[in-house]
Design a protein around this motif. Structure first.
Motif: not given
Length: 532
Positions: A1-8, A144-149, A169-170, A175-176
């Protein structure tokens, strides 16, 4: 499950489309986020004066093989795939000197644009991205730990979220972005698979058939207000039509508008614009009037005369550039959409007076002979077939009755069969002088379609104050064979003099005998045009 906030803390950027890249990277740098990039992206950021590390410095290997190999390395994929709260993963990162990557920004080699431009096969192959999809999938899997654009339109959203969350990033956004990333790679792979299927002549691949597209428009609703809907544009080079048309004016197209306009333009494309002007008026995906003429105005007036009641609120498709004369006449009644290859400035100005009327300019007509496929969803599956790319002009018509059709009847028979191809089954079309005079569509029995079409022709005569039905002296087309003589006899009773149908019934001899007895000329095409 994704953590609520992940610092970049660190971002890897590797993009083909560099729109907005420098501004986006500068905003990341301003937040203290370390930048890593590849090839042309690295050069662009360096030239902009931004501090950026080249991927080769992470991996210890230079880019090689003309850039084909650069990110396929544990130093990259370990940084993307490591689970942050897994001690073993963290130990592996430390042991191998791999730094975590918190944000991945990738858009892919422009394969779709390359095939759309009809580039040579070697160019298309070279524009198949390998490392990009691999990184995207890695980051999306580990959302859960990484954002992808994967879309430049999301840059602003990401920056706003970083600002709001003080550099983090939340989970909902990650997830979106992950879902969008997998959708992008799926569409990309489908474009490649479908292109290869055409290049290599593969029909219905044994495992999976690939589909993909780009969201072009979210629609207010589907066929009914309680149904959601959206329009997706297929990748690569596609046939001209509603999906490629430019909307010059009017309200947003609805789901039903898209469907009906496509049906209208496919129908009118059967009529060669070098031979005559042609107009098709469509309602609920069925033609309610089609005609050829010396001008678009003449063709429209004759098409409208077939069934003006049904034409109200319909779609008008033209096979030539919309001119002012035709535009003035078309806007006299409520029309949802006009679609044409082009429009004169004067015609466009006339249509503009009706602010809700949509005017679509497609640039050209779809080729009715072009191969392709149609897809329909079932519960739990898909039905796929080649499109009906057979045209009556290519069919050798076989005379099966004692009387052969006259030259005028032959021309009308071909006209009627072009229309019948685009009428829902069971389809019956009466035509005379290059115009429909009665259409029967979508009935459970062919004889009912024949009777409805005859009734429409009789009603048309009443509107014009004529003593006899418009079907008198007409020809009739049937999209499939007459299983019994009753449907043909209904046409004869209405006044038709000639018939075109595929043939192939067990009772063909009985039907031919009935046609001979009624004095009808009849030809077989050998090609059925069911449309369900």
């Amino acid at each position: 499950m994704a953590h609520d906030q992940v610092r970049v803390s660190r971002a890897l950027l590797s993009v083909s489309d560099k729109t907005g890249l420098v501004d986006f990277a500068r905003a990341l740098d301003a937040r203290g986020i370390a930048l890593v990039s590849t090839g042309g992206t690295h050069r662009a950021l360096q030239e902009a004066g931004l501090p950026v590390t080249e991927v080769a410095d992470l991996t210890g290997f230079p880019e090689m093989m003309d850039g084909r190999v650069k990110t396929l390395h544990p130093a990259v994929h370990g940084g993307l795939l490591a689970i942050r709260d897994n001690p073993e993963h963290q130990a592996a990162l430390a042991a191998h000197g791999i730094g975590a990557i918190d944000l991945l920004v990738v858009n892919l080699y422009p394969f779709e644009a390359t095939i759309a431009a009809d580039k040579p096969e070697a160019d298309c192959i070279e524009n198949i991205d390998v490392g990009g999809p691999a990184m995207i999938r890695a980051a999306a899997k580990n959302h859960a730990d990484v954002a992808v654009v994967t879309d430049v339109s999301d840059y602003a959203t990401v920056l706003a979220a970083l600002e709001q969350n003080n550099g983090a990033l939340g989970g909902d956004l990650r997830r979106q972005l992950a879902q969008k990333a997998f959708a992008r790679t799926a569409a990309y792979d489908s474009a490649i698979a479908n292109w290869m299927a055409v290049q290599f002549g593969t029909e219905a691949p044994g495992q999976f058939r690939a589909f993909g597209g780009t969201l072009a428009q979210s629609l207010r609703y589907g066929e009914n207000p309680h149904q959601s809907a959206a329009f997706y544009r297929a990748p690569g080079k596609v046939r001209a039509g509603v999906a490629t048309a430019r909307q010059l004016q009017g309200k947003e197209l609805s789901y039903n508008n898209f469907n009906d306009t496509d049906a209208a333009y496919e129908c009118v494309a059967e009529f060669d614009p070098s031979r005559a002007a042609a107009v098709a008026i469509i309602k609920h995906a069925n033609p309610c009037g089609v005609s050829e003429g010396a001008s678009l105005l003449e063709a429209y007036e004759r098409a409208l005369a077939c069934d003006p009641t049904s034409a109200f609120g319909g779609i008008v498709a033209l096979n030539r550039t919309l001119d002012a004369e035709a535009a003035r006449k078309i806007v006299e009644i409520f029309t949802e959409v006009i679609i044409a290859p082009d429009a004169t400035p004067e015609a466009a100005a006339i249509v503009a007076a009706k602010k809700n009327l949509r005017l679509l300019l497609a640039g050209s007509l779809p080729d009715p002979r072009a191969p392709g496929e149609t897809v329909r969803t079932l519960s739990g599956g898909l039905l796929i077939q080649g499109r009906d790319a057979v045209v009556v002009d290519d069919m050798p018509l076989k005379v099966v009755t004692k009387r052969a059709p006259s030259e005028a009847e032959s021309a009308d028979l071909r006209f009627a069969y072009r229309v019948a191809k685009h009428v829902k089954s069971n389809a019956i079309v009466y035509a005379k002088g290059g115009a429909t005079v009665g259409i029967g569509a979508g009935q459970m029995s062919r004889v009912d379609s024949s009777r409805i079409a005859a009734w429409k022709a009789a009603e048309g005569a009443k509107r014009l104050g004529l003593a006899e039905s418009l079907a008198v002296g007409s020809v009739v087309a049937s999209d499939a064979f007459f299983p019994f003589a009753d449907g043909l006899l209904a046409a004869a009773e209405a006044g038709a003099t000639a018939v075109i149908q595929p043939g192939g019934s067990m009772r063909d001899a009985e039907v031919i005998a009935a046609a001979d007895e009624a004095g009808l000329a009849m030809v077989f095409t050998g090609h059925r045009h069911f449309r369900h």
